[in-house]
Design a protein around this motif. Structure first.
Motif, PDB file in Angstrom:
ATOM      1  N   VAL A   1       2.807   1.403  -6.969  1.00  0.00           N
ATOM      2  CA  VAL A   1       3.613   0.705  -5.969  1.00  0.00           C
ATOM      3  C   VAL A   1       4.787   1.581  -5.518  1.00  0.00           C
ATOM      4  N   LEU A   2       5.464   2.207  -6.479  1.00  0.00           N
ATOM      5  CA  LEU A   2       6.617   3.035  -6.116  1.00  0.00           C
ATOM      6  C   LEU A   2       6.182   4.227  -5.262  1.00  0.00           C
ATOM      7  N   VAL A   3       5.081   4.853  -5.647  1.00  0.00           N
ATOM      8  CA  VAL A   3       4.604   6.005  -4.881  1.00  0.00           C
ATOM      9  C   VAL A   3       4.158   5.567  -3.490  1.00  0.00           C
ATOM     10  N   ALA A   4       3.381   4.486  -3.436  1.00  0.00           N
ATOM     11  CA  ALA A   4       2.855   4.044  -2.140  1.00  0.00           C
ATOM     12  C   ALA A   4       3.994   3.729  -1.182  1.00  0.00           C
ATOM     13  N   ARG A   5       5.045   3.122  -1.712  1.00  0.00           N
ATOM     14  CA  ARG A   5       6.162   2.763  -0.856  1.00  0.00           C
ATOM     15  C   ARG A   5       6.797   4.007  -0.243  1.00  0.00           C
ATOM     16  N   GLN A   6       6.994   5.033  -1.063  1.00  0.00           N
ATOM     17  CA  GLN A   6       7.580   6.275  -0.549  1.00  0.00           C
ATOM     18  C   GLN A   6       6.630   6.972   0.426  1.00  0.00           C
ATOM     19  N   VAL A   7       5.349   6.967   0.088  1.00  0.00           N
ATOM     20  CA  VAL A   7       4.389   7.663   0.936  1.00  0.00           C
ATOM     21  C   VAL A   7       4.290   6.996   2.303  1.00  0.00           C
TER      22      VAL A   7
ATOM     23  N   PRO B   1       4.165  -4.192   6.926  1.00  0.00           N
ATOM     24  CA  PRO B   1       4.949  -2.991   6.661  1.00  0.00           C
ATOM     25  C   PRO B   1       6.092  -3.180   5.658  1.00  0.00           C
ATOM     26  N   LYS B   2       6.383  -4.421   5.249  1.00  0.00           N
ATOM     27  CA  LYS B   2       7.546  -4.582   4.360  1.00  0.00           C
ATOM     28  C   LYS B   2       7.265  -4.096   2.947  1.00  0.00           C
ATOM     29  N   TYR B   3       6.068  -4.422   2.445  1.00  0.00           N
ATOM     30  CA  TYR B   3       5.649  -3.983   1.125  1.00  0.00           C
ATOM     31  C   TYR B   3       6.677  -4.311   0.045  1.00  0.00           C
ATOM     32  N   PRO B   4       6.998  -5.600  -0.108  1.00  0.00           N
ATOM     33  CA  PRO B   4       7.986  -5.997  -1.117  1.00  0.00           C
ATOM     34  C   PRO B   4       7.484  -5.718  -2.528  1.00  0.00           C
ATOM     35  N   PHE B   5       8.429  -5.361  -3.420  1.00  0.00           N
ATOM     36  CA  PHE B   5       8.048  -4.824  -4.727  1.00  0.00           C
ATOM     37  C   PHE B   5       7.170  -5.752  -5.566  1.00  0.00           C
ATOM     38  N   TRP B   6       7.660  -6.958  -5.872  1.00  0.00           N
ATOM     39  CA  TRP B   6       6.907  -7.788  -6.821  1.00  0.00           C
ATOM     40  C   TRP B   6       5.557  -8.234  -6.290  1.00  0.00           C
ATOM     41  N   PRO B   7       5.482  -8.700  -5.042  1.00  0.00           N
ATOM     42  CA  PRO B   7       4.147  -9.018  -4.525  1.00  0.00           C
ATOM     43  C   PRO B   7       3.206  -7.803  -4.554  1.00  0.00           C
ATOM     44  N   ALA B   8       3.771  -6.635  -4.270  1.00  0.00           N
ATOM     45  CA  ALA B   8       2.935  -5.433  -4.296  1.00  0.00           C
ATOM     46  C   ALA B   8       2.431  -5.162  -5.711  1.00  0.00           C
ATOM     47  N   VAL B   9       3.309  -5.355  -6.690  1.00  0.00           N
ATOM     48  CA  VAL B   9       2.883  -5.177  -8.078  1.00  0.00           C
ATOM     49  C   VAL B   9       1.766  -6.173  -8.409  1.00  0.00           C
ATOM     50  N   GLY B  10       1.962  -7.426  -7.963  1.00  0.00           N
ATOM     51  CA  GLY B  10       0.941  -8.445  -8.214  1.00  0.00           C
ATOM     52  C   GLY B  10      -0.394  -8.062  -7.592  1.00  0.00           C
ATOM     53  N   ALA B  11      -0.341  -7.626  -6.330  1.00  0.00           N
ATOM     54  CA  ALA B  11      -1.573  -7.269  -5.632  1.00  0.00           C
ATOM     55  C   ALA B  11      -2.275  -6.108  -6.334  1.00  0.00           C
ATOM     56  N   THR B  12      -1.482  -5.100  -6.700  1.00  0.00           N
ATOM     57  CA  THR B  12      -2.072  -3.919  -7.323  1.00  0.00           C
ATOM     58  C   THR B  12      -2.653  -4.250  -8.696  1.00  0.00           C
ATOM     59  N   ALA B  13      -1.958  -5.127  -9.421  1.00  0.00           N
ATOM     60  CA  ALA B  13      -2.455  -5.510 -10.746  1.00  0.00           C
ATOM     61  C   ALA B  13      -3.723  -6.356 -10.621  1.00  0.00           C
TER      62      ALA B  13
ATOM     63  N   GLY C   1       1.853   4.773   9.157  1.00  0.00           N
ATOM     64  CA  GLY C   1       0.676   4.530   9.970  1.00  0.00           C
ATOM     65  C   GLY C   1      -0.658   4.701   9.271  1.00  0.00           C
ATOM     66  N   LEU C   2      -0.653   4.850   7.935  1.00  0.00           N
ATOM     67  CA  LEU C   2      -1.922   5.066   7.244  1.00  0.00           C
ATOM     68  C   LEU C   2      -2.770   3.804   7.188  1.00  0.00           C
ATOM     69  N   ILE C   3      -2.122   2.683   6.898  1.00  0.00           N
ATOM     70  CA  ILE C   3      -2.848   1.421   6.851  1.00  0.00           C
ATOM     71  C   ILE C   3      -2.296   0.545   7.956  1.00  0.00           C
ATOM     72  N   ALA C   4      -3.183   0.046   8.812  1.00  0.00           N
ATOM     73  CA  ALA C   4      -2.727  -0.880   9.845  1.00  0.00           C
ATOM     74  C   ALA C   4      -2.413  -2.200   9.165  1.00  0.00           C
ATOM     75  N   PRO C   5      -1.171  -2.686   9.293  1.00  0.00           N
ATOM     76  CA  PRO C   5      -0.843  -3.961   8.651  1.00  0.00           C
ATOM     77  C   PRO C   5      -1.718  -5.069   9.216  1.00  0.00           C
ATOM     78  N   LEU C   6      -2.180  -5.967   8.326  1.00  0.00           N
ATOM     79  CA  LEU C   6      -2.935  -7.132   8.774  1.00  0.00           C
ATOM     80  C   LEU C   6      -1.949  -8.258   9.023  1.00  0.00           C
ATOM     81  N   ALA C   7      -2.148  -8.992  10.115  1.00  0.00           N
ATOM     82  CA  ALA C   7      -1.291 -10.145  10.359  1.00  0.00           C
ATOM     83  C   ALA C   7      -1.426 -11.099   9.192  1.00  0.00           C
ATOM     84  N   ARG C   8      -0.304 -11.701   8.769  1.00  0.00           N
ATOM     85  CA  ARG C   8      -0.361 -12.589   7.616  1.00  0.00           C
ATOM     86  C   ARG C   8      -1.201 -13.809   7.895  1.00  0.00           C
ATOM     87  N   ARG C   9      -1.035 -14.338   9.100  1.00  0.00           N
ATOM     88  CA  ARG C   9      -1.898 -15.459   9.497  1.00  0.00           C
ATOM     89  C   ARG C   9      -3.081 -14.868  10.225  1.00  0.00           C
ATOM     90  N   SER C  10      -4.251 -15.111   9.727  1.00  0.00           N
ATOM     91  CA  SER C  10      -5.393 -14.482  10.374  1.00  0.00           C
ATOM     92  C   SER C  10      -5.907 -15.308  11.550  1.00  0.00           C
TER      93      SER C  10
END
Ligand code: ATP
Ligand code: ATP
Ligand code: BTN
Ligand code: MG
Ligand code: MG
Lengths: 207, 197, 226, 226
Positions: free
Chosen positions: A171-177, A114-126, A183-192
């Protein structure tokens, strides 16, 4: 509700995002450079589908949009449609790339929430919205036009500024949305290792 | 939402969609391997004949093929310089012929029957894919397109009415959020009308 | 009060003629507009701040031609839509109210101060950080009013602002509209909202068919509907 | 008529208690439900066909527990939402009406025949192949009714079905509701819609505060609002 079937609300989310991608084609397509693969807003819709609906629903939304366009509805930017865009056109590979993109973005976004930090999110989206798309798009352009790969690579550079902008907007839109509609996306645990995701937040009344 | 279909009663129109799909795939592959100009000329003539048989209005045909023509104006010279003019000419010829054939399919087949054909092709995967749901999703998406455009218009109007213009963000966020809430309401209506029966 | 004039205004959406030769001079404090579904009311009032540009004729506010000076006119005219969801453009209540002010070149301080004042005036202080879309219908309609009035427009145009409200909230909004020093133009199907208004205009098939004091106009409209 | 029972029904959305210990037995032909914004009316009626599952207590229709037999119950109970835009699920008028039937395993012939009959009954025959989103507000509301009634439910639940309509269209829908042989449960803020009803229930803060013949209940509600 078995996990094989989709709940009505999920169906509606999928349909509305497919429609959103279609609507983003309405402003038209811009073709510049040597190889006429259009610059289009629809890639923004694809990235948003991944970052907002997640991998599964996002994939269905993009696939549905593509199937409708392939079936002959004029939904691709500039009012194009039909099988030719999915077989022999220079933009063919990009269209399949969208399917890969939405899955990559959806999966990585679930890990960042749920944190959705900016730079990692940009990296993931790119990674999904640019790298994965170009990976399929560029070689197919070269093949379908019988051009050397380097020409197609060189030519694709014209997409980069626009696509990076779309990544940031996504990224900016997704964060606001995610804030306005949690609750749209269930966060995945970082350690699987634990293997189970936290229970999904479901605030909507559809029980 | 009638798509790009150009109504008619010709053999090409009436041929079964799956057959047309198979012939189209074969045709595109064959065209792709042609190496001699005269072979290509024959292929082009066949395609042209099919257009005549199907009585496609020339304007509708050109509208489909024009985007590719524009592209060739730029690509052919590059290819000519890199690989020689014969190769460039053949490539252009193959592409135009194949594009015309694919366009012919789209112009003579209704969206509904293409979607039905897709569903039939998915049937072997019925264990994983519910063809009924797909049909529903398709109709729902077509319904949602005007819904989304209405939402975009309304958000634009609201911003204008409030005397502000603002960024892409101030447009995109409300459009996406409202679309999601509208989808929720649609989902409820589907349930109320017996979808999860 | 401002003077709003419609001068030989006609409008068509494609083939469909929606307004026909409207001539009006609106100077009263409180003006109501009534008419059947589809008669052209919304189209008419949207012209006042340039959301719809007339096919022919001119609309002006205090002498400013709306078509040419849309920007200036929109600072004078606040607009409230029927569906408050249409109007919410930011995620939270407070951000949505502040949004109107942000583009007016006010200082951050002044924005905060005016936003807070508006939150209190409309009873939304407890919801400042709430997602705006999760408010109840009545609260959303109040937010819509707050977000528009915070910019202190000279004229307020409201297109059916009470449709989702219970009798108490509708009366509350009605009282607000009546108590405002600004000029108010309200489209509605609920006659009670027009109590104490100075003038009511009846639209039918895109033309003005009655225009006068509320009692007379509403009688004419009732006769039309019967 | 069907018998709808609420047995010690309470409901909370997260922290927020929305319904408190509701006990009701609904057997009358025409039942109205009124109450302030946010009092819990929509939550209550949504439970009748399982759109909301109560946190505690049971709701049943003709002895069928809604929580357990949602599928059967939804065949008995048709539901109409406030905003018709959100319940039109198919692209054209005819397809939207047919959609309800398609899920019932009827033959194609029977579907066509019943759809055509419904189109005529609700005055939509001329619009069969029109995109549904281009209808006027009143026509959309009629389409919503047609699409639900075509399946011939035993009970019709309508949550504020006339909010956007002018007086004539509202009366038209009201007359339709009154003329139906089915059991009708209507939530509304417009008292005129409840004329000729058999029973009116007033909800306040999630509880029933008045219940009886329309005149008495509406008087009690008016007193509450004053
Ligand atoms: N954007 C549009 N495109 C095409 N037609 C439109 C558009 N907006 C409105 N119309 C049509 O114009 C006519 C007048 O519409 P308008 O919204 O002004 O009516 P209204 O009096 O506000 O009705 P209501 O009481 O239902 O709100 C209607 O027939 C409507 O269908
Ligand atoms: N999905 C939800 N999540 C959280 N709270 C909700 C939800 N739906 C309703 N509520 C809250 O529950 C309360 C009752 O809502 P409900 O919609 O039943 O009221 P209502 O009587 O129908 O009001 P109205 O007349 O405005 O339609 C309100 O305070 C509302 O904010
Ligand atoms: O509409 C089509 O025919 C396909 C368009 C593919 C466009 C690609 S996707 C990545 C890149 N970014 C753009 O804006 N356009 C290309
Ligand atoms: Mg209107
Ligand atoms: Mg309600």
């Amino acid at each position: 509700m078995t996990n094989r079937t989709l709940a009505a609300r999920d169906l509606a989310h999928i349909a509305i995002f497919a429609a959103l991608i279609a609507a983003l084609g309405l402003p038209g397509a811009l073709s510049i450079g040597a190889v006429a693969v259009p610059i289009t807003f629809q890639t923004l819709g694809v990235m948003l589908a991944g970052a907002i609906l997640g991998a599964r629903k996002g994939f269905f939304a993009v696939a549905l949009f593509l199937a409708l366009a392939a079936a002959g509805l004029p939904l691709l930017s500039g009012g194009r449609g039909g099988l030719l865009w999915f077989t022999i056109s220079p933009s063919t590979g990009y269209l399949y790339g969208w399917l890969l993109a939405v899955v990559v973005i959806g999966y990585l976004t679930a890990r960042l929430l749920p944190k959705y930090p900016f730079w990692p999110a940009v990296g993931a989206t790119a990674l999904g919205g640019v790298v994965a798309v170009y990976l399929l798009g560029i070689p197919v352009t070269a093949i379908n036009l019988g051009l050397p790969l380097w020409v197609a690579i060189f030519d694709s550079a014209k997409f980069l500024p626009g696509d990076l902008l779309k990544v940031v907007v996504t990224v900016l839109v997704a964060r606001q949305v995610h804030r306005a509609y949690p609750g749209l996306i269930a966060p995945l645990a970082r350690r699987s290792s634990s293997g189970t995701a936290p229970a999904q937040v479901d605030s909507a009344p559809t029980a | 939402m009638i798509g790009l279909y150009s109504p008619g009663r010709s053999v090409v129109h009436r041929a079964p969609t799956l057959l047309k799909l198979v012939l189209l795939s074969v045709g595109v592959v064959v065209i792709g391997v042609l190496q001699q100009p005269w072979q290509l000329a024959v292929a082009a003539l066949v395609v042209l004949t099919l257009f005549v048989i199907a009585r496609i209005p020339p304007r509708a045909a050109v509208a489909q093929i024009a985007p590719i023509l524009w592209m060739l104006v730029i690509v052919v010279p590059i290819q000519g310089l890199l690989a020689g003019w014969l190769v460039a000419g053949l490539m252009a010829g193959r592409l135009i012929t194949a594009v015309a054939l694919a366009a012919l399919f789209t112009l003579t087949t209704t969206v509904t029957s293409v979607l039905e054909a897709f569903q039939r092709m998915l049937r072997p995967f019925g264990r994983w894919i519910d063809a009924d749901r797909i049909g529903l999703l398709v109709a729902l998406t077509i319904r949602c397109i005007p819904l989304v455009t209405e939402i975009v218009t309304e958000v634009l109007e609201a911003r204008r009415a409030r005397g502000t213009r603002g960024s892409v963000m101030a447009l995109a966020v409300p459009v996406v959020v409202r679309s999601l809430y509208a989808a929720d309401a649609l989902g409820e209506a589907l349930v109320a009308r017996g979808l999860d029966d | 009060m401002s003077t709003i004039t419609f001068d030989a205004v006609s409008h068509a959406f494609g083939e469909r003629q929606v307004l026909r030769g409207i001539d009006l001079r609106l100077t009263e404090h409180r003006i109501g507009i009534v008419g059947a579904n589809g008669s052209g009311k919304s189209t008419l009032v949207r012209m006042i701040n340039g959301l719809v540009a007339p096919s022919s004729g001119t609309v002006s506010v205090d002498g400013l031609d709306v078509a040419k000076k849309a920007r200036e006119v929109r600072r004078l005219v606040g607009f409230i839509f029927t569906n408050p969801d249409n109007q919410i453009v930011m995620p939270t209540v407070q951000e949505d109210i502040a949004f109107t002010l942000r583009r007016r070149g006010l200082s951050a301080e002044e924005i905060t101060q005016r936003t807070t004042a508006a939150l209190h005036r409309f009873g939304l202080a407890g919801h400042a950080d709430h997602p705006a879309h999760l408010l109840s219908g009545g609260q959303k309609q109040l937010l819509a009013l707050a977000a528009v009035l915070v910019a202190d427009p000279k004229v307020l145009v409201a297109d059916e602002p009470t449709t989702l409200l219970d009798a108490r909230n509708a009366r509350h909004i009605g009282d607000l509209l009546r108590s405002m020093s600004q000029q108010v133009i309200v489209v509605t199907h609920q006659f009670a909202l027009l109590e104490g208004f100075d003038r009511v205009i009846v639209i039918e098939h895109g033309a003005v068919v009655a225009d006068g004091v509320p009692e007379d106009s509403l009688d004419a409209y009732r006769a039309l509907l019967a």
